[in-house]
Design a protein around this motif. Structure first.
Motif, PDB file in Angstrom:
ATOM      1  N   LEU A 233      55.816  42.808  36.329  1.00 44.18           N
ATOM      2  CA  LEU A 233      55.531  41.377  36.227  1.00 44.18           C
ATOM      3  C   LEU A 233      54.383  40.974  37.142  1.00 44.18           C
ATOM      4  O   LEU A 233      53.531  40.153  36.777  1.00 44.18           O
ATOM      5  CB  LEU A 233      56.783  40.563  36.570  1.00 44.18           C
ATOM      6  CG  LEU A 233      57.924  40.599  35.550  1.00 44.18           C
ATOM      7  CD1 LEU A 233      59.147  39.877  36.101  1.00 44.18           C
ATOM      8  CD2 LEU A 233      57.484  39.963  34.237  1.00 44.18           C
ATOM      9  N   ALA A 234      54.339  41.560  38.327  1.00 46.23           N
ATOM     10  CA  ALA A 234      53.267  41.252  39.260  1.00 46.23           C
ATOM     11  C   ALA A 234      51.936  41.852  38.811  1.00 46.23           C
ATOM     12  O   ALA A 234      50.882  41.215  38.920  1.00 46.23           O
ATOM     13  CB  ALA A 234      53.627  41.754  40.661  1.00 46.23           C
ATOM     14  N   LEU A 235      51.980  43.080  38.291  1.00 45.01           N
ATOM     15  CA  LEU A 235      50.755  43.742  37.863  1.00 45.01           C
ATOM     16  C   LEU A 235      50.108  43.027  36.674  1.00 45.01           C
ATOM     17  O   LEU A 235      48.883  42.922  36.598  1.00 45.01           O
ATOM     18  CB  LEU A 235      51.044  45.203  37.498  1.00 45.01           C
ATOM     19  CG  LEU A 235      51.240  46.180  38.657  1.00 45.01           C
ATOM     20  CD1 LEU A 235      51.627  47.552  38.119  1.00 45.01           C
ATOM     21  CD2 LEU A 235      49.972  46.279  39.481  1.00 45.01           C
ATOM     22  N   THR A 236      50.923  42.569  35.747  1.00 47.09           N
ATOM     23  CA  THR A 236      50.391  41.901  34.563  1.00 47.09           C
ATOM     24  C   THR A 236      49.980  40.463  34.832  1.00 47.09           C
ATOM     25  O   THR A 236      49.348  39.839  33.981  1.00 47.09           O
ATOM     26  CB  THR A 236      51.432  41.921  33.439  1.00 47.09           C
ATOM     27  OG1 THR A 236      52.655  41.330  33.903  1.00 47.09           O
ATOM     28  CG2 THR A 236      51.709  43.344  32.988  1.00 47.09           C
ATOM     29  N   GLY A 237      50.312  39.937  36.004  1.00 43.52           N
ATOM     30  CA  GLY A 237      49.942  38.573  36.337  1.00 43.52           C
ATOM     31  C   GLY A 237      50.834  37.512  35.732  1.00 43.52           C
ATOM     32  O   GLY A 237      50.512  36.315  35.799  1.00 43.52           O
TER      33      GLY A 237
ATOM     34  N   MET B 217      52.744  44.372  47.382  1.00 43.12           N
ATOM     35  CA  MET B 217      51.794  45.432  47.702  1.00 43.12           C
ATOM     36  C   MET B 217      50.820  45.696  46.562  1.00 43.12           C
ATOM     37  O   MET B 217      49.707  46.188  46.793  1.00 43.12           O
ATOM     38  CB  MET B 217      52.552  46.714  48.044  1.00 43.12           C
ATOM     39  CG  MET B 217      53.476  46.587  49.242  1.00 43.12           C
ATOM     40  SD  MET B 217      54.577  48.024  49.438  1.00 43.12           S
ATOM     41  CE  MET B 217      53.386  49.341  49.589  1.00 43.12           C
ATOM     42  N   VAL B 218      51.212  45.385  45.333  1.00 40.18           N
ATOM     43  CA  VAL B 218      50.376  45.755  44.184  1.00 40.18           C
ATOM     44  C   VAL B 218      49.812  44.567  43.425  1.00 40.18           C
ATOM     45  O   VAL B 218      48.918  44.755  42.596  1.00 40.18           O
ATOM     46  CB  VAL B 218      51.185  46.625  43.200  1.00 40.18           C
ATOM     47  CG1 VAL B 218      51.712  47.868  43.895  1.00 40.18           C
ATOM     48  CG2 VAL B 218      52.344  45.850  42.591  1.00 40.18           C
ATOM     49  N   GLU B 219      50.298  43.352  43.675  1.00 37.93           N
ATOM     50  CA  GLU B 219      49.874  42.226  42.861  1.00 37.93           C
ATOM     51  C   GLU B 219      48.440  41.834  43.196  1.00 37.93           C
ATOM     52  O   GLU B 219      47.902  42.151  44.256  1.00 37.93           O
ATOM     53  CB  GLU B 219      50.803  41.030  43.086  1.00 37.93           C
ATOM     54  CG  GLU B 219      50.730  40.429  44.466  1.00 37.93           C
ATOM     55  CD  GLU B 219      51.734  39.310  44.677  1.00 37.93           C
ATOM     56  OE1 GLU B 219      52.322  38.894  43.675  1.00 37.93           O
ATOM     57  OE2 GLU B 219      51.908  38.877  45.807  1.00 37.93           O
ATOM     58  N   LYS B 220      47.830  41.121  42.261  1.00 42.67           N
ATOM     59  CA  LYS B 220      46.477  40.628  42.447  1.00 42.67           C
ATOM     60  C   LYS B 220      46.471  39.487  43.462  1.00 42.67           C
ATOM     61  O   LYS B 220      47.312  38.583  43.380  1.00 42.67           O
ATOM     62  CB  LYS B 220      45.896  40.155  41.121  1.00 42.67           C
ATOM     63  CG  LYS B 220      45.840  41.245  40.063  1.00 42.67           C
ATOM     64  CD  LYS B 220      45.350  40.697  38.739  1.00 42.67           C
ATOM     65  CE  LYS B 220      45.344  41.790  37.678  1.00 42.67           C
ATOM     66  NZ  LYS B 220      44.871  41.282  36.376  1.00 42.67           N
TER      67      LYS B 220
ATOM     68  N   ASP C 207      44.642  36.904  43.706  1.00 42.78           N
ATOM     69  CA  ASP C 207      44.207  35.592  43.213  1.00 42.78           C
ATOM     70  C   ASP C 207      45.195  34.977  42.247  1.00 42.78           C
ATOM     71  O   ASP C 207      44.851  34.091  41.483  1.00 42.78           O
ATOM     72  CB  ASP C 207      42.851  35.709  42.545  1.00 42.78           C
ATOM     73  CG  ASP C 207      42.858  36.712  41.388  1.00 42.78           C
ATOM     74  OD1 ASP C 207      41.937  36.671  40.565  1.00 42.78           O
ATOM     75  OD2 ASP C 207      43.799  37.521  41.345  1.00 42.78           O
ATOM     76  N   ILE C 208      46.463  35.452  42.245  1.00 45.37           N
ATOM     77  CA  ILE C 208      47.474  34.881  41.354  1.00 45.37           C
ATOM     78  C   ILE C 208      47.825  33.470  41.805  1.00 45.37           C
ATOM     79  O   ILE C 208      48.061  33.221  42.973  1.00 45.37           O
ATOM     80  CB  ILE C 208      48.739  35.754  41.318  1.00 45.37           C
ATOM     81  CG1 ILE C 208      48.425  37.074  40.622  1.00 45.37           C
ATOM     82  CG2 ILE C 208      49.869  35.057  40.611  1.00 45.37           C
ATOM     83  CD1 ILE C 208      49.601  38.006  40.570  1.00 45.37           C
ATOM     84  N   ASN C 209      47.869  32.567  40.852  1.00 47.06           N
ATOM     85  CA  ASN C 209      48.285  31.188  41.139  1.00 47.06           C
ATOM     86  C   ASN C 209      49.680  30.956  40.604  1.00 47.06           C
ATOM     87  O   ASN C 209      49.955  31.210  39.431  1.00 47.06           O
ATOM     88  CB  ASN C 209      47.315  30.194  40.452  1.00 47.06           C
ATOM     89  CG  ASN C 209      45.923  30.267  41.039  1.00 47.06           C
ATOM     90  OD1 ASN C 209      45.753  30.423  42.260  1.00 47.06           O
ATOM     91  ND2 ASN C 209      44.907  30.170  40.182  1.00 47.06           N
ATOM     92  N   ASP C 210      50.572  30.512  41.467  1.00 45.40           N
ATOM     93  CA  ASP C 210      51.940  30.266  41.024  1.00 45.40           C
ATOM     94  C   ASP C 210      51.975  29.064  40.100  1.00 45.40           C
ATOM     95  O   ASP C 210      51.304  28.101  40.334  1.00 45.40           O
ATOM     96  CB  ASP C 210      52.844  30.016  42.258  1.00 45.40           C
ATOM     97  CG  ASP C 210      52.954  31.293  43.082  1.00 45.40           C
ATOM     98  OD1 ASP C 210      53.204  31.174  44.273  1.00 45.40           O
ATOM     99  OD2 ASP C 210      52.780  32.391  42.514  1.00 45.40           O
TER     100      ASP C 210
END
Length: 260
Positions: A195-199, A252-255, A257-260
């Motif tokens: 879920l984190a990797l795909t944004g 550790m792996v998420e982008k 620049d992700i905006n919640d």
């Protein structure tokens, strides 16, 4: 003069690999042929593994049923005419599938990997390996931690005038359900990382939903485990802890620049 930033050798290698992937487009028919070959290869491997598994299926059933037989005053029974054959056969089939999961995943990986970019491959391989290991760990946790406690509880609440004699087919269905439940529950860290990797979401957003996740773990544990509090807690608590581990890995792996 303009300063042009030079790309590192790793970046050049990744760019060349991705360009090769984009240029190497295969006809749809060739994909179908390769898929057919890999399916046939997987089925052949399943048959090869099934033969020795079926030969030792009696020992395998003794191992699987040992947590319950340790609590029974007598032997297990077969209430259907074909159960003495069909139940071991079904156990052999599922055991073969469990054993061959790494090979089946390898075949699936060999089919999809040519179309993946280098960055996607770097994440996909650890996720495939970790998901397989976690599934096996979930099954081991169910067998060594959950089964003894659950069957001891059931034996302790059996009325004094009732003989606890479990049907072998019903028992196998029961333990297979728990194996799948705990195996899938242990995949939660992989799901959170994906879920984190795909944004689709972020670790911060998942952490905010922690109360709902905890309640959901107990509700799911109530629905897919036997109607007792022990097995529900033994599924819900590890699932919650694995969710917390997944959040740490997602950070550790998420982008960034992700905006919640």
């Amino acid at each position: 003069m303009l300063n042009v930033a030079k790309k590192s050798p790793d970046e050049n290698k990744e760019r060349q690999h991705d360009e090769k992937v984009d240029a190497n487009e295969q006809p749809f028919l060739s994909h179908l042929i390769e898929l057919r070959q890999r399916i046939l290869r997987s089925l052949l491997f399943l048959v090869v593994v099934f033969v020795p598994v079926m030969y030792f299926v009696t020992d395998i059933f003794d191992f699987v049923s040992d947590p319950l037989r340790a609590q029974l005053p007598g032997e297990m029974i077969a209430t259907q005419v074909a159960s003495p054959f069909l139940t071991p056969f079904k156990l052999a089939v599922y055991t073969t599938i469990f054993i061959t999961i790494p090979f089946l995943l390898h075949q699936a990986w060999g089919f999809v990997s040519p179309g993946l970019y280098l960055r996607e491959k770097r994440f996909a391989v650890p996720l495939l390996v970790s998901s397989t290991v976690l599934f096996y760990l979930g099954m081991a946790f169910a067998y060594y931690a959950v089964f003894p406690l659950v069957f001891q509880f059931f034996a302790s609440v059996t009325p004094t005038d009732v003989a606890m004699m479990t049907d072998i087919n019903h028992y196998l269905d029961f333990v297979l359900k728990l194996f799948f439940a705990f195996g899938l529950a242990f995949e939660i860290p992989v799901a959170t990382v994906l879920l984190a990797l795909t944004g689709l979401t972020s670790s911060r957003s998942m952490a905010k939903k922690r109360p709902y996740v905890i309640v959901g773990c107990f509700v799911i544990g109530m629905l897919i485990t036997p109607p007792d509090v022990i097995s529900q807690i033994l599924l819900a608590v590890p699932a919650w802890l694995l969710f917390e581990i997944g959040i740490l890995l997602a950070r550790m792996v998420e982008k960034p620049d992700i905006n919640d």
